[in-house]
Design a protein around this motif. Structure first.
Motif, PDB file in Angstrom:
ATOM      1  N   LEU A 129      11.243  15.743  -2.355  1.00 44.16           N
ATOM      2  CA  LEU A 129       9.868  15.650  -2.833  1.00 44.16           C
ATOM      3  C   LEU A 129       9.008  14.708  -1.997  1.00 44.16           C
ATOM      4  N   GLY A 130       9.634  14.015  -1.051  1.00 40.95           N
ATOM      5  CA  GLY A 130       8.871  13.092  -0.218  1.00 40.95           C
ATOM      6  C   GLY A 130       8.434  11.870  -1.002  1.00 40.95           C
ATOM      7  N   LYS A 131       7.183  11.485  -0.838  1.00 44.22           N
ATOM      8  CA  LYS A 131       6.636  10.322  -1.537  1.00 44.22           C
ATOM      9  C   LYS A 131       5.915  10.766  -2.808  1.00 44.22           C
ATOM     10  N   VAL A 132       6.336  10.195  -3.933  1.00 45.05           N
ATOM     11  CA  VAL A 132       5.750  10.546  -5.227  1.00 45.05           C
ATOM     12  C   VAL A 132       5.207   9.280  -5.882  1.00 45.05           C
ATOM     13  N   ALA A 133       3.937   9.281  -6.222  1.00 49.16           N
ATOM     14  CA  ALA A 133       3.344   8.197  -7.011  1.00 49.16           C
ATOM     15  C   ALA A 133       3.377   8.628  -8.472  1.00 49.16           C
ATOM     16  N   TYR A 134       4.068   7.861  -9.289  1.00 48.39           N
ATOM     17  CA  TYR A 134       4.279   8.240 -10.692  1.00 48.39           C
ATOM     18  C   TYR A 134       3.622   7.218 -11.603  1.00 48.39           C
ATOM     19  N   GLN A 135       2.658   7.658 -12.406  1.00 46.50           N
ATOM     20  CA  GLN A 135       1.996   6.798 -13.391  1.00 46.50           C
ATOM     21  C   GLN A 135       2.658   6.979 -14.751  1.00 46.50           C
ATOM     22  N   VAL A 136       3.080   5.868 -15.338  1.00 40.77           N
ATOM     23  CA  VAL A 136       3.743   5.911 -16.637  1.00 40.77           C
ATOM     24  C   VAL A 136       2.675   5.858 -17.729  1.00 40.77           C
ATOM     25  N   PRO A 137       2.514   6.899 -18.527  1.00 38.91           N
ATOM     26  CA  PRO A 137       1.502   6.861 -19.587  1.00 38.91           C
ATOM     27  C   PRO A 137       1.808   5.766 -20.608  1.00 38.91           C
ATOM     28  N   CYS A 138       0.765   5.224 -21.203  1.00 42.34           N
ATOM     29  CA  CYS A 138       0.942   4.174 -22.214  1.00 42.34           C
ATOM     30  C   CYS A 138       1.844   4.655 -23.349  1.00 42.34           C
ATOM     31  N   HIS A 139       1.643   5.889 -23.811  1.00 47.10           N
ATOM     32  CA  HIS A 139       2.426   6.382 -24.945  1.00 47.10           C
ATOM     33  C   HIS A 139       3.863   6.706 -24.569  1.00 47.10           C
ATOM     34  N   THR A 140       4.169   6.749 -23.273  1.00 48.01           N
ATOM     35  CA  THR A 140       5.566   6.797 -22.842  1.00 48.01           C
ATOM     36  C   THR A 140       6.172   5.404 -22.891  1.00 48.01           C
ATOM     37  N   ARG A 141       5.437   4.426 -22.416  1.00 40.97           N
ATOM     38  CA  ARG A 141       5.939   3.046 -22.406  1.00 40.97           C
ATOM     39  C   ARG A 141       6.205   2.540 -23.822  1.00 40.97           C
ATOM     40  N   VAL A 142       5.332   2.919 -24.756  1.00 40.38           N
ATOM     41  CA  VAL A 142       5.462   2.450 -26.133  1.00 40.38           C
ATOM     42  C   VAL A 142       6.763   2.920 -26.770  1.00 40.38           C
ATOM     43  N   GLN A 143       7.305   4.033 -26.302  1.00 46.32           N
ATOM     44  CA  GLN A 143       8.526   4.577 -26.900  1.00 46.32           C
ATOM     45  C   GLN A 143       9.773   3.765 -26.558  1.00 46.32           C
ATOM     46  N   LYS A 144       9.642   2.837 -25.626  1.00 47.65           N
ATOM     47  CA  LYS A 144      10.732   1.908 -25.283  1.00 47.65           C
ATOM     48  C   LYS A 144      12.000   2.631 -24.827  1.00 47.65           C
TER      49      LYS A 144
END
Length: 449
Positions: free
Chosen positions: A334-349
């Motif tokens: 996939l080469g270089k991937v910039a991945y943003q973690v959504p807030c509602h993903t982070r909240v799920q711990k």
């Protein structure tokens, strides 16, 4: 002596939304004053969103320079800026329960929004009710012929300008198109596979497709079922599903949330008791079943059963990997991937499971960005908030631009489109392509589009 901060893990109290005092305006305002005063004395959350700068500006501009100098009607400006991302509770505030100060800022904002909704004091009630009626909008917009008209309207500059004036949706904000082929009516039937349960995972999956994926971007669900098929995991669709309730929850329309819960939970609980892992490909929907509904209905066993069976797709796939039951026969880097973690993903711990999945692909470099995109569901498309939403997302746009990736991705596809808008407005290097992480994993497996 009251200690400064808390070292214990955050705990959440149930939402007493049917209690006699929940919608009592004087008591809501008094609680806002108490918690605003704690926030003013701390200010750790100032960089998260625009809620806290709005509060602190009101305090700093008051005659006393303290919360007691702020006019009570200005408290509602703070409420309007909050989109219930939950980040202040989960990563910043040292005074959340079990600390005796008992600060739960997001659920206080929810209580205030619920009051505004029931009292009829919302500033844009028609717009907000319409934007949050996702099932109705999807059903109407995907009628043959109508879908072409609706999608054409989203691209028409004159109609978008009129829509900003009449409806209050920003004329330049990205808004989703509707698919002429909703996923649920065109979903392929699962092939017959042996159910192979692992130590951590069920060997069969029930897919709660969500309104957005079903009506707007069914390709995400098609890619997910291709991944399940490739890994010989049998799946079924949740029959008769309706909106998870998060859009109504964010408006404070808790009575409608209950009605939607009454339709979804019995079906989901049966699947959970039948041994299915339930997957939801939109983080906010997953969070609704994992956190908010269990807090609204803490005494309902079916709600707890669904909570325990609910999975983010990558949470499930990486648990499957640890069970030794996930294929790693990737054929495309996939080469270089910039991945943003959504807030509602982070909240799920649940940890950075999407990052983990992408990093297992050979010759793939992942930049993980744990900052809010600013989109926040329907909040970021509203005329009065859109420019602020882009401002909140600037650190994300900057990091992606500096990384110059081949792809950028977010588990929340709406956030992904908002990021694309921000990149187009910035001087980002290169021409990164936005893809959902599920799509990237399907591509890495070499599975056809």
């Amino acid at each position: 002596m009251t200690r400064e901060g808390s070292l214990e893990a955050p705990t959440r109290h149930p939402i007493d939304w049917k209690g006699p005092d929940y919608l009592d305006e004087p008591k809501i305002v008094a609680e806002m004053e108490r918690i605003f005063d704690i926030c003013h004395g701390c200010r750790r959350c100032v960089s998260l969103c625009n809620t806290f700068p709005t509060l602190f500006d009101h305090v700093d501009e008051s005659a006393s320079g303290e919360v007691d100098g702020v006019a009570k009607e200005k408290y509602w400006d703070v409420v309007d800026q909050c989109y219930l991302c939950d980040m202040c509770y989960m990563v910043k505030c040292p005074y959340v329960p079990p600390h005796p100060w008992n600060v739960d800022f997001p659920h206080l904002m929810l209580r205030a929004k619920a009051y505004q909704f029931t009292a009829g004091t919302m500033k844009h009630p028609v717009r907000d009710r319409n934007l949050s009626s996702t099932d109705r909008n999807g059903t109407l917009a995907t009628i043959p012929v109508v879908v072409q008209m609706v999608n054409a309207a989203t691209k028409s500059k004159p109609l978008r300008e009129l829509g900003e004036k009449v409806v209050g949706v920003h004329k330049e904000a990205w808004v989703p198109e509707f698919s002429a082929r909703p996923f649920r009516s065109h979903a392929p039937k699962s092939m017959v596979h042996e159910v192979r349960n692992g130590e951590r995972t069920s060997g069969k999956v029930a897919l709660f497709t969500t309104c957005y994926v079903n009506y707007n971007e069914p390709g995400i669900a098609h890619d997910l079922v291709k991944i399940l098929e490739h890994n010989a995991i049998p799946y079924t669709l949740v029959q008769g599903e309706v909106c998870c309730g998060m859009p109504k929850f964010e408006q404070g329309d808790l009575a409608t949330v209950e009605k939607l819960k009454q339709r979804n939970i019995p079906r989901l609980a049966k699947l959970a008791r039948d041994g299915y892992a339930i997957l939801t490909p939109v983080p906010s929907c997953t969070l609704m079943f994992k956190q908010e509904l269990p807090l609204m209905f803490p005494d309902e066993e079916d709600v707890r059963v669904v909570r325990d069976a609910m999975n983010d797709p990558f949470e499930y796939l990486m648990a499957r990997r640890r069970d030794g039951l996930l294929k790693t026969d990737f054929t495309r880097p996939l080469g270089k991937v910039a991945y943003q973690v959504p807030c509602h993903t982070r909240v799920q711990k649940g940890g950075l499971k999407t990052q983990e999945a992408l990093e297992q692909v050979p010759d793939t470099q992942v930049l993980t960005i744990e900052r809010c995109s600013g989109h926040a569901g329907t909040w970021g498309v509203k005329a009065e908030f859109h420019e602020t939403a882009l401002k909140i997302g600037r650190p994300v746009f900057r990091q992606i631009g500096e990384f110059a990736p081949d792809f950028f991705a977010s588990d929340c596809q709406m956030a992904g489109h908002h990021i694309n808008e921000g990149l187009e407005r910035s001087d980002a290097k290169g021409k990164a392509v936005g893809k959902h992480p599920i799509t990237l994993l399907r591509m890495a497996y070499g599975l056809p589009d």
